[in-house]
Write a protein that holds these residues in place. Structure first.
Motif, PDB file in Angstrom:
ATOM      1  N   ALA A  16      16.731  20.958  -0.617  1.00  0.00           N
ATOM      2  CA  ALA A  16      15.744  20.208   0.152  1.00  0.00           C
ATOM      3  C   ALA A  16      14.479  19.994  -0.666  1.00  0.00           C
ATOM      4  O   ALA A  16      14.225  20.703  -1.645  1.00  0.00           O
ATOM      5  CB  ALA A  16      15.413  20.938   1.460  1.00  0.00           C
ATOM      6  N   ILE A  17      13.702  18.985  -0.266  1.00  0.00           N
ATOM      7  CA  ILE A  17      12.399  18.706  -0.864  1.00  0.00           C
ATOM      8  C   ILE A  17      11.379  18.698   0.279  1.00  0.00           C
ATOM      9  O   ILE A  17      11.606  18.049   1.304  1.00  0.00           O
ATOM     10  CB  ILE A  17      12.378  17.350  -1.591  1.00  0.00           C
ATOM     11  N   ARG A  18      10.287  19.403   0.088  1.00  0.00           N
ATOM     12  CA  ARG A  18       9.258  19.462   1.127  1.00  0.00           C
ATOM     13  C   ARG A  18       7.924  19.008   0.548  1.00  0.00           C
ATOM     14  O   ARG A  18       7.356  19.660  -0.328  1.00  0.00           O
ATOM     15  CB  ARG A  18       9.106  20.883   1.675  1.00  0.00           C
ATOM     16  N   PRO A  19       7.397  17.877   1.022  1.00  0.00           N
ATOM     17  CA  PRO A  19       6.052  17.476   0.593  1.00  0.00           C
ATOM     18  C   PRO A  19       4.986  18.270   1.355  1.00  0.00           C
ATOM     19  O   PRO A  19       5.176  18.607   2.525  1.00  0.00           O
ATOM     20  CB  PRO A  19       6.008  15.995   0.961  1.00  0.00           C
TER      21      PRO A  19
ATOM     22  N   GLY B  85     -10.743  14.647   5.927  1.00  0.00           N
ATOM     23  CA  GLY B  85     -10.333  14.342   7.288  1.00  0.00           C
ATOM     24  C   GLY B  85      -9.856  12.920   7.502  1.00  0.00           C
ATOM     25  O   GLY B  85      -9.660  12.495   8.645  1.00  0.00           O
ATOM     26  N   LYS B  86      -9.619  12.167   6.422  1.00  0.00           N
ATOM     27  CA  LYS B  86      -9.225  10.774   6.536  1.00  0.00           C
ATOM     28  C   LYS B  86      -7.755  10.591   6.170  1.00  0.00           C
ATOM     29  O   LYS B  86      -7.283  11.161   5.187  1.00  0.00           O
ATOM     30  CB  LYS B  86     -10.085   9.894   5.628  1.00  0.00           C
ATOM     31  N   ALA B  87      -7.068   9.790   6.978  1.00  0.00           N
ATOM     32  CA  ALA B  87      -5.674   9.467   6.687  1.00  0.00           C
ATOM     33  C   ALA B  87      -5.598   8.536   5.484  1.00  0.00           C
ATOM     34  O   ALA B  87      -6.493   7.709   5.265  1.00  0.00           O
ATOM     35  CB  ALA B  87      -5.014   8.820   7.896  1.00  0.00           C
ATOM     36  N   ARG B  88      -4.549   8.673   4.688  1.00  0.00           N
ATOM     37  CA  ARG B  88      -4.360   7.829   3.507  1.00  0.00           C
ATOM     38  C   ARG B  88      -3.580   6.554   3.809  1.00  0.00           C
ATOM     39  O   ARG B  88      -3.603   5.610   3.020  1.00  0.00           O
ATOM     40  CB  ARG B  88      -3.612   8.597   2.431  1.00  0.00           C
ATOM     41  N   TRP B  89      -2.894   6.536   4.931  1.00  0.00           N
ATOM     42  CA  TRP B  89      -2.064   5.381   5.272  1.00  0.00           C
ATOM     43  C   TRP B  89      -1.850   5.374   6.765  1.00  0.00           C
ATOM     44  O   TRP B  89      -1.836   6.426   7.427  1.00  0.00           O
ATOM     45  CB  TRP B  89      -0.729   5.469   4.531  1.00  0.00           C
ATOM     46  N   SER B  90      -1.666   4.198   7.328  1.00  0.00           N
ATOM     47  CA  SER B  90      -1.367   4.074   8.754  1.00  0.00           C
ATOM     48  C   SER B  90      -0.263   3.041   8.924  1.00  0.00           C
ATOM     49  O   SER B  90      -0.214   2.031   8.216  1.00  0.00           O
ATOM     50  CB  SER B  90      -2.615   3.655   9.537  1.00  0.00           C
ATOM     51  N   GLY B  91       0.619   3.321   9.840  1.00  0.00           N
ATOM     52  CA  GLY B  91       1.753   2.428  10.066  1.00  0.00           C
ATOM     53  C   GLY B  91       2.909   3.202  10.658  1.00  0.00           C
ATOM     54  O   GLY B  91       2.749   4.335  11.135  1.00  0.00           O
TER      55      GLY B  91
ATOM     56  N   GLN C 226       0.834  -1.203   0.000  1.00  0.00           N
ATOM     57  CA  GLN C 226       0.000   0.000   0.000  1.00  0.00           C
ATOM     58  C   GLN C 226       0.870   1.255   0.000  1.00  0.00           C
ATOM     59  O   GLN C 226       0.640   2.186  -0.771  1.00  0.00           O
ATOM     60  CB  GLN C 226      -0.941   0.014   1.204  1.00  0.00           C
ATOM     61  N   ALA C 227       1.886   1.271   0.868  1.00  0.00           N
ATOM     62  CA  ALA C 227       2.791   2.420   0.917  1.00  0.00           C
ATOM     63  C   ALA C 227       3.534   2.582  -0.396  1.00  0.00           C
ATOM     64  O   ALA C 227       3.733   3.708  -0.881  1.00  0.00           O
ATOM     65  CB  ALA C 227       3.783   2.252   2.066  1.00  0.00           C
ATOM     66  N   ASN C 228       3.940   1.473  -1.005  1.00  0.00           N
ATOM     67  CA  ASN C 228       4.649   1.523  -2.280  1.00  0.00           C
ATOM     68  C   ASN C 228       3.781   2.168  -3.362  1.00  0.00           C
ATOM     69  O   ASN C 228       4.240   3.033  -4.115  1.00  0.00           O
ATOM     70  CB  ASN C 228       5.062   0.119  -2.697  1.00  0.00           C
ATOM     71  N   ASP C 229       2.526   1.755  -3.441  1.00  0.00           N
ATOM     72  CA  ASP C 229       1.625   2.315  -4.453  1.00  0.00           C
ATOM     73  C   ASP C 229       1.366   3.797  -4.210  1.00  0.00           C
ATOM     74  O   ASP C 229       1.357   4.602  -5.151  1.00  0.00           O
ATOM     75  CB  ASP C 229       0.295   1.547  -4.459  1.00  0.00           C
ATOM     76  N   LEU C 230       1.167   4.171  -2.946  1.00  0.00           N
ATOM     77  CA  LEU C 230       0.866   5.570  -2.625  1.00  0.00           C
ATOM     78  C   LEU C 230       2.053   6.483  -2.920  1.00  0.00           C
ATOM     79  O   LEU C 230       1.905   7.550  -3.528  1.00  0.00           O
ATOM     80  CB  LEU C 230       0.459   5.687  -1.153  1.00  0.00           C
ATOM     81  N   VAL C 231       3.242   6.068  -2.490  1.00  0.00           N
ATOM     82  CA  VAL C 231       4.433   6.910  -2.679  1.00  0.00           C
ATOM     83  C   VAL C 231       4.763   7.048  -4.160  1.00  0.00           C
ATOM     84  O   VAL C 231       5.057   8.144  -4.652  1.00  0.00           O
ATOM     85  CB  VAL C 231       5.629   6.336  -1.896  1.00  0.00           C
TER      86      VAL C 231
ATOM     87  N   VAL D 191      10.573   9.797   1.386  1.00  0.00           N
ATOM     88  CA  VAL D 191       9.539   8.768   1.467  1.00  0.00           C
ATOM     89  C   VAL D 191       8.908   8.759   2.857  1.00  0.00           C
ATOM     90  O   VAL D 191       7.673   8.705   3.006  1.00  0.00           O
ATOM     91  CB  VAL D 191      10.126   7.380   1.124  1.00  0.00           C
ATOM     92  N   VAL D 192       9.745   8.833   3.892  1.00  0.00           N
ATOM     93  CA  VAL D 192       9.235   8.859   5.264  1.00  0.00           C
ATOM     94  C   VAL D 192       8.360  10.090   5.495  1.00  0.00           C
ATOM     95  O   VAL D 192       7.285  10.003   6.104  1.00  0.00           O
ATOM     96  CB  VAL D 192      10.400   8.819   6.272  1.00  0.00           C
ATOM     97  N   ALA D 193       8.789  11.261   4.976  1.00  0.00           N
ATOM     98  CA  ALA D 193       8.006  12.488   5.146  1.00  0.00           C
ATOM     99  C   ALA D 193       6.654  12.386   4.447  1.00  0.00           C
ATOM    100  O   ALA D 193       5.629  12.858   4.975  1.00  0.00           O
ATOM    101  CB  ALA D 193       8.799  13.681   4.607  1.00  0.00           C
ATOM    102  N   ILE D 194       6.635  11.772   3.262  1.00  0.00           N
ATOM    103  CA  ILE D 194       5.367  11.601   2.543  1.00  0.00           C
ATOM    104  C   ILE D 194       4.418  10.704   3.338  1.00  0.00           C
ATOM    105  O   ILE D 194       3.218  10.989   3.479  1.00  0.00           O
ATOM    106  CB  ILE D 194       5.627  11.015   1.142  1.00  0.00           C
ATOM    107  N   LEU D 195       4.949   9.606   3.888  1.00  0.00           N
ATOM    108  CA  LEU D 195       4.120   8.708   4.684  1.00  0.00           C
ATOM    109  C   LEU D 195       3.646   9.377   5.966  1.00  0.00           C
ATOM    110  O   LEU D 195       2.521   9.138   6.434  1.00  0.00           O
ATOM    111  CB  LEU D 195       4.892   7.428   5.001  1.00  0.00           C
ATOM    112  N   GLU D 196       4.492  10.228   6.552  1.00  0.00           N
ATOM    113  CA  GLU D 196       4.071  10.992   7.734  1.00  0.00           C
ATOM    114  C   GLU D 196       2.880  11.883   7.394  1.00  0.00           C
ATOM    115  O   GLU D 196       1.909  11.983   8.155  1.00  0.00           O
ATOM    116  CB  GLU D 196       5.242  11.853   8.235  1.00  0.00           C
TER     117      GLU D 196
END
Length: 497
Positions: free
Chosen positions: A114-117, A405-411, A82-87, A389-394
C-alpha cells in the motif's frame, strides 16, 4: 485497563486471520533468501550443518515482473490542469516513478502493498507499506476501505533493545467522517507487540495526535495493491498471494537441485589414493627440516591425495568421479520450466527454448503467457495509482492539515479524469503498429496528426509543425494523398512499377 497485544491480529478491530501473516512471513524469508541451514551427517556420523547453496528465484522473478510491468517512463496525467500540476509535483518530490518499480517488486513477491500519502511540514509525502504492515479491518469485502497500518521501530534503552510498534487505524464513522487513530506499543521482545504507551514515548511521534477526524472525504487515505488472482489459501481474505505461496515446493526443488550440484562439484575435485609411505613427513631438528627415510613425493599444498594404510601392493589410483552436469542441467531446466508456468511467465524466461530467446515481437505475436500476466498485473497497478491520485487530492482539500489552514485544491477527487500511460515499449511491435495505423489513415479512421504523434513520438505542437511543412512541400492537388493512402510520399509512387 492496560491495552496489551501479543500479535497485531489480536486487536478486536482486525478481523483477518493471523495465519495470513504467517504465510507472508514465509514469503519474506524466501524473498530475502533466508532459508536456514542444511543438516547432514559426515563420514564419521557426526551431525553437521552448512548454508544452503540456493538460487533466489523469488527475487529474480519479482524483479523481472516489476521491470516489465512498470518503468520510470510511465506518465500520469489529469485533465484538470491544477490537479495535474499538484499531483505531479508530489510525485516528483517523492521520486515516485523511480520508487514505484522497486516497491512493486516487493509487493509482487509478498502478495500486496500500500501507499499512504500524508502531510509533513506543509508538504505531501508518500509512505510505502509492505504486505506485512497492512491489516484490513474487514475481510469480507472486495474493496479495502478500512485498515490498520503498522510501523516498527527498534531503539536501545539501558543497554538492551526495546521494540515500538505504531498502529494507525483508518476507519469510517457512521456519519461518513473519516477517523484516524494512532496507538503506540512497546515491548522488550521482538515477538510481542507489547503494552500501549503514550505517543510521545518516542521523539519521532511527539506532536502526533491520538485521534483525527476528517470530514468531506469519499475515499480512504491509502491505496492498496493486490496481486491478481484469487487467494486460494484463504478464500475469505482480501489479501493477495505472493510468488512463493503456490510455488514453494517448486522453489524448494530448484534450490535442492542447485545445492546438490554445488556439492557434487565440490566433492568431485580430483582425488588420488597413494600408499601412506609416500606422504610420510620429514623429521624436524631445530629450525631445519630433514628428510627421514623417504621424502614426500607430492607438494605439501595439494589436497587431492588420500593415504591408504595396510595394503603393501597399493598403487597410485585416481578416484575422481565425473560430475553429472548434464543430468543436473536437465533437472534444473525442468523445475525452472515448472516455476515459469506457476508464476505466469513464458517458457524461456529463465530457461532456453528450442527457438532461443524470444524477441518483443514474438512475445506479442505469440500472445505469450508473460504478456497476459503483465496485463493482469497492470490492471491492479492502474487501480492503485488512480486510488493514490484520489487520496492525494482528498488530502489537498483538507486545509486543516496544513500549517496555514488553507486547502491546496477544491473539487471532486473521484470525478477527475486520470490517464496513465505505462510506456509499453517492450511489448509494442512498432513495425506492426506502423502498418496498422497506416491502414487506419487510409480508411479515414485515424487523423494524420494522431498518426505522427503515435508513431514518431511527437507532441501536438511538433505534429502540427510536421503537417504544415508537409503541406508546403507537396503540390496542392496532392495534399490529400497521405489521408487517402497513408503514404507520406503521395499517390505517384503507389502501384508504380
Amino acid at each position: 485497563m492496560v491495552n496489551q497485544l501479543t500479535n497485531i491480529t489480536d486487536d478486536p478491530r482486525i478481523s483477518i486471520a493471523s495465519d495470513e501473516y504467517d504465510r507472508i512471513a514465509v514469503a519474506k524469508h524466501y524473498y530475502r533468501d533466508d532459508l536456514g541451514k542444511v543438516k547432514y551427517k559426515n563420514s564419521y556420523g557426526r551431525q553437521q550443518s552448512r548454508d544452503l547453496m540456493s538460487i533466489n528465484v523469488t527475487k529474480t522473478a519479482a524483479r523481472r515482473l516489476s521491470s516489465i510491468i512498470f518503468n520510470e517512463q510511465c506518465t500520469v496525467t489529469i485533465k484538470d490542469d491544477q490537479a495535474n500540476d499538484l499531483v505531479n509535483a508530489v510525485f516528483e518530490s517523492n521520486d515516485f516513478y523511480n520508487q514505484y518499480e522497486e516497491k512493486l517488486e516487493e509487493a509482487i513477491a509478498l502478495g500486496g502493498g500500500a501507499i499512504r500519502p500524508y502531510v509533513d511540514n506543509g508538504e505531501i509525502k508518500l509512505a510505502w507499506i509492505n504486505a506485512s504492515q497492512f491489516y484490513p479491518l474487514h475481510s469480507n469485502k472486495n474493496e479495502i476501505d478500512e485498515a490498520a497500518i503498522a510501523s516498527q521501530t527498534t531503539v536501545t534503552e539501558n543497554g538492551s533493545n526495546a521494540y515500538y510498534t505504531l498502529l494507525e487505524f483508518h476507519q469510517w464513522n457512521d456519519d461518513g467522517s473519516y477517523h484516524i487513530t494512532n496507538e503506540l506499543y512497546r515491548s522488550d521482545s521482538a515477538s510481542s507487540v507489547g503494552v500501549q504507551v503514550p505517543l510521545d514515548s518516542l521523539d519521532e511521534y511527539k506532536g502526533l495526535q491520538p485521534e483525527v477526524t476528517l470530514t468531506g472525504l469519499k475515499s480512504p487515505l491509502f491505496a492498496y495493491f493486490k496481486t491478481p488472482g484469487a487467494n486460494n489459501k484463504r478464500l475469505d481474505s482480501p489479501l493477495g498471494l505472493g510468488l512463493v505461496d503456490n510455488s514453494k515446493k517448486i522453489i524448494d526443488a530448484i534450490n535442492q537441485t542447485h545445492d546438490s550440484f554445488f556439492w557434487e562439484v565440490k566433492m568431485g575435485q580430483r582425488r588420488v589414493v597413494v600408499p601412506a609411505e609416500m606422504l610420510r613427513p620429514g623429521a624436524s631438528y631445530g629450525n631445519d627440516e630433514v628428510d627421514q627415510l623417504r621424502p614426500p613425493v607430492f607438494d605439501d599444498d595439494e589436497n587431492v591425495f588420500v593415504q591408504m594404510y595396510g595394503d603393501d601392493e597399493m598403487k597410485i589410483t585416481d578416484l575422481t568421479t565425473p560430475i553429472r552436469n548434464d543430468q543436473y542441467q536437465q533437472a534444473m531446466d525442468f523445475f525452472l520450466s515448472e516455476f515459469e508456468n506457476s508464476i505466469g511467465l513464458s517458457q524461456g524466461t529463465f530457461t532456453s527454448t528450442p527457438s532461443g530467446i524470444q524477441t518483443a515481437t514474438e512475445v506479442v505475436s505469440n500472445n505469450s503467457m508473460t504478456y497476459q500476466t503483465r496485463s493482469s498485473y497492470l490492471t491492479q497497478v492502474d487501480k492503485q495509482i488512480k486510488s493514490l491520485v484520489v487520496a492525494i487530492l482528498e488530502l489537498m482539500e483538507c486545509g486543516g492539515l496544513f500549517d496555514d489552514g488553507k486547502a491546496r485544491w477544491s473539487g471532486d477527487p473521484e470525478g477527475v479524469d486520470i490517464n496513465i500511460d505505462f510506456a509499453d515499449g517492450v511489448f509494442t511491435d512498432k513495425t506492426t503498429q506502423f502498418t496498422q495505423d497506416s491502414q487506419a489513415v487510409t480508411m479515414g479512421v485515424m487523423p494524420k496528426k494522431r498518426f505522427l504523434m503515435r508513431n514518431f513520438s511527437l507532441d501536438e505542437e511538433q505534429a502540427d509543425q510536421w503537417l504544415a511543412e508537409l503541406n508546403e512541400e507537396q503540390p496542392e492537388q496532392d495534399s490529400n494523398s497521405f489521408e487517402e493512402t497513408g503514404n507520406p510520399v503521395g499517390d505517384d509512387d503507389v502501384g508504380a512499377e
